[in-house]
Enzyme design. Structure first.
Site, PDB file in Angstrom:
ATOM      1  N   TYR A 102       5.245  -6.083   9.147  1.00 49.47           N
ATOM      2  CA  TYR A 102       3.874  -5.635   8.985  1.00 49.47           C
ATOM      3  C   TYR A 102       3.139  -6.347   7.855  1.00 49.47           C
ATOM      4  CZ  TYR A 102      -0.202  -2.870   8.068  1.00 49.47           C
ATOM      5  OH  TYR A 102      -1.494  -2.478   7.857  1.00 49.47           O
ATOM      6  N   ASP A 155      -7.597  -7.523  11.989  1.00 51.06           N
ATOM      7  CA  ASP A 155      -8.994  -7.149  12.188  1.00 51.06           C
ATOM      8  C   ASP A 155      -9.761  -8.264  12.899  1.00 51.06           C
ATOM      9  OD1 ASP A 155      -8.335  -4.849  10.703  1.00 51.06           O
ATOM     10  OD2 ASP A 155      -8.444  -6.066   8.900  1.00 51.06           O
ATOM     11  N   ASP A 160      -8.121 -11.445   5.189  1.00 49.32           N
ATOM     12  CA  ASP A 160      -8.017 -10.456   4.114  1.00 49.32           C
ATOM     13  C   ASP A 160      -7.234 -11.131   3.002  1.00 49.32           C
ATOM     14  OD1 ASP A 160      -7.215  -8.501   2.346  1.00 49.32           O
ATOM     15  OD2 ASP A 160      -6.689  -7.035   3.897  1.00 49.32           O
ATOM     16  N   GLN A 216     -28.865 -13.272  26.503  1.00 51.57           N
ATOM     17  CA  GLN A 216     -30.162 -13.518  27.165  1.00 51.57           C
ATOM     18  C   GLN A 216     -30.127 -14.646  28.203  1.00 51.57           C
ATOM     19  OE1 GLN A 216     -32.065 -10.549  24.812  1.00 51.57           O
ATOM     20  NE2 GLN A 216     -32.892 -11.594  26.567  1.00 51.57           N
ATOM     21  N   LYS A 219      -3.202  -4.988  10.107  1.00 59.16           N
ATOM     22  CA  LYS A 219      -3.722  -5.206  11.461  1.00 59.16           C
ATOM     23  C   LYS A 219      -4.643  -6.421  11.413  1.00 59.16           C
ATOM     24  CE  LYS A 219      -2.657  -1.733  14.470  1.00 59.16           C
ATOM     25  NZ  LYS A 219      -1.429  -2.025  15.151  1.00 59.16           N
ATOM     26  N   ASN A 263      -4.329 -26.511  11.532  1.00 60.36           N
ATOM     27  CA  ASN A 263      -5.119 -25.531  12.260  1.00 60.36           C
ATOM     28  C   ASN A 263      -4.740 -24.152  11.733  1.00 60.36           C
ATOM     29  OD1 ASN A 263      -6.009 -23.705  14.371  1.00 60.36           O
ATOM     30  ND2 ASN A 263      -6.166 -25.497  15.702  1.00 60.36           N
TER      31      ASN A 263
HETATM   32  C1  F6R Z   1      -4.588  -0.660   7.419  1.00 65.97           C
HETATM   33  C2  F6R Z   1      -4.540  -0.890   5.967  1.00 65.97           C
HETATM   34  C3  F6R Z   1      -4.399   0.273   5.065  1.00 65.97           C
HETATM   35  C4  F6R Z   1      -3.022   0.293   4.410  1.00 65.97           C
HETATM   36  C5  F6R Z   1      -2.833   1.548   3.519  1.00 65.97           C
HETATM   37  C6  F6R Z   1      -1.505   1.581   2.790  1.00 65.97           C
HETATM   38  O1  F6R Z   1      -4.714  -1.855   8.108  1.00 65.97           O
HETATM   39  O2  F6R Z   1      -4.584  -2.010   5.507  1.00 65.97           O
HETATM   40  O3  F6R Z   1      -4.674   1.472   5.724  1.00 65.97           O
HETATM   41  O4  F6R Z   1      -2.022   0.248   5.389  1.00 65.97           O
HETATM   42  O5  F6R Z   1      -3.862   1.598   2.556  1.00 65.97           O
HETATM   43  O6  F6R Z   1      -1.334   0.404   2.089  1.00 65.97           O
HETATM   44  P1  F6R Z   1      -0.100   0.142   1.117  1.00 65.97           P
HETATM   45  O7  F6R Z   1       1.163   0.417   1.880  1.00 65.97           O
HETATM   46  O8  F6R Z   1      -0.232  -1.279   0.711  1.00 65.97           O
HETATM   47  O9  F6R Z   1      -0.258   1.104  -0.035  1.00 65.97           O
HETATM   48 MG    MG Z   2      -6.273  -5.261   3.113  1.00 67.34          MG
HETATM   49 MG    MG Z   3      -9.011  -5.653   6.942  1.00 70.15          MG
END
Ligand code: F6R
Ligand code: MG
Ligand code: MG
Length: 379
Positions: free
Chosen positions: A229, A234, A11, A242, A232, A105
């Site tokens: 944080y 992803d 991302d 097969q 996540k 890496n």
């Molecule tokens: C979940 C995600 C979004 C953000 C949400 C708040 O992985 O990326 O749900 O957590 O949009 O984002 P902020 O705190 O940056 O406004």
């Molecule tokens: Mg994002």
């Molecule tokens: Mg994402």
């Protein structure tokens, strides 16, 4: 011929918010990978996205964890961040590029990776899965269904070449350890681990009979890497199908039930995993619901013949409808568990601040009457 299939994703900025990527990001990614193909580093590539994650699918003969291939992906993400995400002020520009500089890496530097070096079979169907607004544990349920559940995969019972079962590599993401468990013999031990999403994640699956690699998933915990944080992680997943492995339809069948996964809004909620086509691979309602795409390819000497957008099919309409009903149901819980994740798994929390603010107002339960009287006398 030995071919390596490498999928690296990150991302590096959302358009709009965390919903999807910008077409200019994908354009630049294609340009970079096309150059690498012309220079002979890559045999082939396919650039796509799910939600706000740019996905670089590449084939080559350099093997797994190759510094040149990983550097190509890292440099591509950095260049997109500098030339597209930052100038357009896309949301969270470069958010998954956690390291200062590339160091051999991309594992542990932010981007997610799934790769497998394989000897191409006579015919080599592969399916690449990519999900947004969830975590690597989202694959535990479908991988179990594909490779261990005869109610999902008929071949486990009726195809002699699959009848011995599969081996699962399960990673303890907190201790950074792995254990290999055999199915069907150790099914209950396997389930005891992989039912615990917060800690145990399936990383690889092999056919037991001959150790043929059948599936590889990305396992990163950005929150553990960054210490705070950052979104996540992803996940992505590559599955071979097969001829002594689950058929394409058995692999896809594992996604016909929209099971609850961690992620969704602020990485802090449970929501159903909804299988969608590429055109619907954007997250909207409550930043979700969590979505997964499935792209099928026939590999031939490393060339990615495809993709077939496999969830672009009315056969998955019912699953999508059910996912929407489940979304509506869980959403009505608002800030209550079990829609909201338990405190330890939440990516956002105000709880420590709230507890700090209230710390002097907490009294031993048996003393509350005296406290109330004290407050009354003061009034
Ligand atoms: C979940 C995600 C979004 C953000 C949400 C708040 O992985 O990326 O749900 O957590 O949009 O984002 P902020 O705190 O940056 O406004
Ligand atoms: Mg994002
Ligand atoms: Mg994402």
């Amino acid at each position: 011929m030995k071919v390596t299939v490498t999928l690296i994703k990150a991302d590096i900025g959302g358009w709009v918010g965390h919903s999807t990527v910008h077409p200019k990001q994908l354009e630049l990614a294609k340009k970079k990978l096309q150059e690498a193909k012309e220079n002979g580093l890559l045999i082939d590539y396919y650039v796509f996205h799910v939600g706000d994650d740019v996905q670089l699918l590449m084939t080559h003969t350099k093997g797994e964890s190759n510094p040149e291939i990983h550097k190509l992906a890292w440099d591509t993400f950095v260049e997109i961040t500098e030339k597209v995400s930052k100038p357009l002020k896309l949301y969270g520009a470069g958010q998954d590029l956690l390291a200062e500089a590339f160091s051999g890496n991309v594992r542990g530097m932010g981007p997610g990776v799934a790769e497998m070096e394989i000897e191409e079979r006579k015919s080599e169907p592969i399916i690449v899965f990519a999900a947004d607004k969830t975590a690597p544990s989202a694959w535990n349920f479908p991988l179990y269904k594909m490779f261990a559940d005869p109610f999902n995969t008929a071949g486990l019972v009726i195809d002699p070449s699959m009848h011995d079962g599969f081996k699962f590599e399960v990673m303890d993401t907190l201790e950074n350890k792995v254990v290999i468990l055999n199915a069907p013999e150790e099914l209950y031990d396997l389930l005891a681990l992989i039912g615990s999403y917060e800690r145990y994640v399936i990383r690889r699956v092999w056919r037991k009979r001959d150790d043929l690699i059948a599936a590889v998933a990305s396992v990163t915990r950005l929150s553990l890497i960054a210490g705070k944080y950052v979104g996540k992680d992803d996940p992505v997943l590559i599955v071979r199908a097969q001829h002594g492995l689950p058929a394409v339809g058995e692999v896809l069948e594992a996604f016909s039930f929209p099971h609850l996964v961690e992620g969704f809004m602020r990485g802090s909620h449970y929501g159903p995993l909804m299988p969608v086509s590429l055109k619907d691979a954007q997250c909207t309602r409550f930043d979700g619901p969590p979505r997964v795409v499935a792209l099928g390819f026939q590999l031939h000497n490393g060339v990615l013949e495809g993709p077939r957008d496999l969830f672009d099919d009315p056969a998955f309409d019912y699953t999508r409808r059910l996912a929407q009903e489940i979304t509506d149901y869980v959403r009505r819980h608002g800030p209550f568990e079990p829609h909201r994740l338990p405190s330890a798994e939440m990516e956002y929390t105000t709880l420590p601040g709230v507890l700090e603010k209230l710390k002097d107002r907490f009294v031993p339960a048996e003393k509350i009457e005296a406290k109330i009287k004290e407050t009354e006398t003061h009034e």
